[in-house]
Design a protein around this motif. Structure first.
Motif, PDB file in Angstrom:
ATOM      1  N   GLN A 114       0.829  -1.203   0.000  1.00 58.27           N
ATOM      2  CA  GLN A 114       0.000   0.000   0.000  1.00 58.27           C
ATOM      3  C   GLN A 114       0.869   1.261   0.000  1.00 58.27           C
ATOM      4  O   GLN A 114       0.781   2.090  -0.895  1.00 58.27           O
ATOM      5  CB  GLN A 114      -0.906  -0.016   1.241  1.00 58.27           C
ATOM      6  CG  GLN A 114      -1.909   1.120   1.321  1.00 58.27           C
ATOM      7  CD  GLN A 114      -3.096   0.894   0.405  1.00 58.27           C
ATOM      8  OE1 GLN A 114      -3.484  -0.237   0.146  1.00 58.27           O
ATOM      9  NE2 GLN A 114      -3.664   1.971  -0.095  1.00 58.27           N
ATOM     10  N   CYS A 115       1.745   1.385   1.028  1.00 58.04           N
ATOM     11  CA  CYS A 115       2.529   2.620   1.169  1.00 58.04           C
ATOM     12  C   CYS A 115       3.983   2.451   0.740  1.00 58.04           C
ATOM     13  O   CYS A 115       4.716   3.431   0.641  1.00 58.04           O
ATOM     14  CB  CYS A 115       2.473   3.125   2.618  1.00 58.04           C
ATOM     15  SG  CYS A 115       3.411   2.103   3.790  1.00 58.04           S
ATOM     16  N   GLY A 116       4.414   1.209   0.504  1.00 60.39           N
ATOM     17  CA  GLY A 116       5.778   0.987   0.038  1.00 60.39           C
ATOM     18  C   GLY A 116       6.826   0.956   1.130  1.00 60.39           C
ATOM     19  O   GLY A 116       8.009   0.774   0.861  1.00 60.39           O
ATOM     20  N   VAL A 131       0.070  -5.751   3.713  1.00 57.20           N
ATOM     21  CA  VAL A 131       0.115  -4.350   4.183  1.00 57.20           C
ATOM     22  C   VAL A 131       0.842  -4.268   5.528  1.00 57.20           C
ATOM     23  O   VAL A 131       0.903  -5.236   6.288  1.00 57.20           O
ATOM     24  CB  VAL A 131      -1.305  -3.737   4.312  1.00 57.20           C
ATOM     25  CG1 VAL A 131      -1.949  -3.596   2.941  1.00 57.20           C
ATOM     26  CG2 VAL A 131      -2.182  -4.547   5.251  1.00 57.20           C
ATOM     27  N   CYS A 132       1.383  -3.077   5.791  1.00 60.14           N
ATOM     28  CA  CYS A 132       2.042  -2.836   7.077  1.00 60.14           C
ATOM     29  C   CYS A 132       0.976  -2.479   8.125  1.00 60.14           C
ATOM     30  O   CYS A 132      -0.194  -2.289   7.792  1.00 60.14           O
ATOM     31  CB  CYS A 132       3.075  -1.717   6.943  1.00 60.14           C
ATOM     32  SG  CYS A 132       2.367  -0.079   6.692  1.00 60.14           S
ATOM     33  N   ASP A 133       1.408  -2.365   9.392  1.00 60.22           N
ATOM     34  CA  ASP A 133       0.421  -2.114  10.450  1.00 60.22           C
ATOM     35  C   ASP A 133      -0.164  -0.701  10.393  1.00 60.22           C
ATOM     36  O   ASP A 133      -1.190  -0.425  10.997  1.00 60.22           O
ATOM     37  CB  ASP A 133       0.986  -2.437  11.843  1.00 60.22           C
ATOM     38  CG  ASP A 133       2.291  -1.709  12.113  1.00 60.22           C
ATOM     39  OD1 ASP A 133       2.743  -0.935  11.232  1.00 60.22           O
ATOM     40  OD2 ASP A 133       2.857  -1.912  13.200  1.00 60.22           O
ATOM     41  N   ASP A 134       0.475   0.202   9.652  1.00 59.14           N
ATOM     42  CA  ASP A 134      -0.119   1.531   9.445  1.00 59.14           C
ATOM     43  C   ASP A 134      -1.258   1.488   8.434  1.00 59.14           C
ATOM     44  O   ASP A 134      -2.169   2.314   8.477  1.00 59.14           O
ATOM     45  CB  ASP A 134       0.931   2.520   8.904  1.00 59.14           C
ATOM     46  CG  ASP A 134       1.925   2.921   9.979  1.00 59.14           C
ATOM     47  OD1 ASP A 134       1.581   2.787  11.180  1.00 59.14           O
ATOM     48  OD2 ASP A 134       3.038   3.352   9.613  1.00 59.14           O
ATOM     49  N   CYS A 135      -1.174   0.561   7.515  1.00 56.19           N
ATOM     50  CA  CYS A 135      -2.086   0.577   6.366  1.00 56.19           C
ATOM     51  C   CYS A 135      -3.275  -0.366   6.504  1.00 56.19           C
ATOM     52  O   CYS A 135      -4.232  -0.249   5.738  1.00 56.19           O
ATOM     53  CB  CYS A 135      -1.329   0.239   5.085  1.00 56.19           C
ATOM     54  SG  CYS A 135      -0.169   1.523   4.602  1.00 56.19           S
ATOM     55  N   GLY A 136      -3.181  -1.303   7.431  1.00 56.28           N
ATOM     56  CA  GLY A 136      -4.325  -2.208   7.529  1.00 56.28           C
ATOM     57  C   GLY A 136      -4.102  -3.279   8.567  1.00 56.28           C
ATOM     58  O   GLY A 136      -3.148  -3.249   9.336  1.00 56.28           O
TER      59      GLY A 136
HETATM   60 ZN   LIG Z   1       1.846   0.573   4.585  1.00 58.04          ZN
END
Ligand SMILES: [Zn+2]
Length: 190
Positions: A114-116, A131-136
């Motif tokens: 998602q955010c790279g 996805v990372c924990d910030d994105c989902g």
């Molecule tokens: Zn992310």
């Protein structure tokens, strides 16, 4: 295309077993693909115990690489090799994952899709994306699982534990479903 090959009296019927090398001869036509003259069946590409998985793989490959696409043959050959080398269950997962990757449907396993952002912690599988924990949030995908998948794809002989194998299978089914590819019972039952 071989016109009439499936007819009971076709000379070619017996030769056209899937997952075998074939030596084919044909006459070029003025239009289209020409006329098949001769087929010699060569060796089987897989051991008999892998044939069902191999057919599953071909079915998925034929959805990923459509008629007229210059890609697909080499990629499918690599996938069949992965299947044969990694063995049943894990081999099919490795092979399908590889095909999905070369078809451009996956991202790399060290970055959030998602955010790279590069993620050194557990990531999550949400809507067929990593996805990372910030994105989902969603099914956890540990650092260990991501490393194992990468190692298996590069030919390493690592046997995933049952829980990790199940997660990987769910990830693959998710991507296939997302793109409208039905998985057969043999794949679901792994
Ligand atoms: Zn992310």
């Amino acid at each position: 295309m071989v016109r009439g090959a499936r007819r009971p009296k076709s000379d070619f019927r017996a030769c056209l077993e899937p997952l075998h090398t074939l030596q084919i001869s044909w006459r070029c036509g003025r239009t289209g693909m020409g006329t098949l003259v001769d087929i010699q069946r060569g060796q089987s590409l897989l051991q008999p115990s892998f044939l069902l998985d191999g057919l599953e793989l071909l079915a998925i490959a034929s959805r990923l690489f459509q008629e007229g696409d210059p890609h697909g043959f080499g990629e499918t050959t690599v996938a069949l090799t992965l299947l044969a080398e990694q063995g049943q269950q894990q081999g099919l997962m490795a092979a399908v994952w590889y095909l999905l990757d070369v078809a451009g449907w996956l991202g790399d396993l060290s970055h959030c899709w998602q955010c790279g952002r590069e993620a050194e912690q557990t990531m999550f599988w949400q809507h067929a994306r990593l996805v990372c924990d910030d994105c989902g949030q969603g099914m956890p995908v540990s650092v260990g699982l991501r490393k194992s998948i990468t190692a298996v794809l590069s030919g390493g002989h690592i046997l995933l534990g049952a829980a990790d194998a199940g997660r990987w299978r769910d990830m693959i089914s998710g991507v296939l479903n997302e793109h409208g590819i039905k998985v057969t019972d043999s794949f679901k039952g792994m």
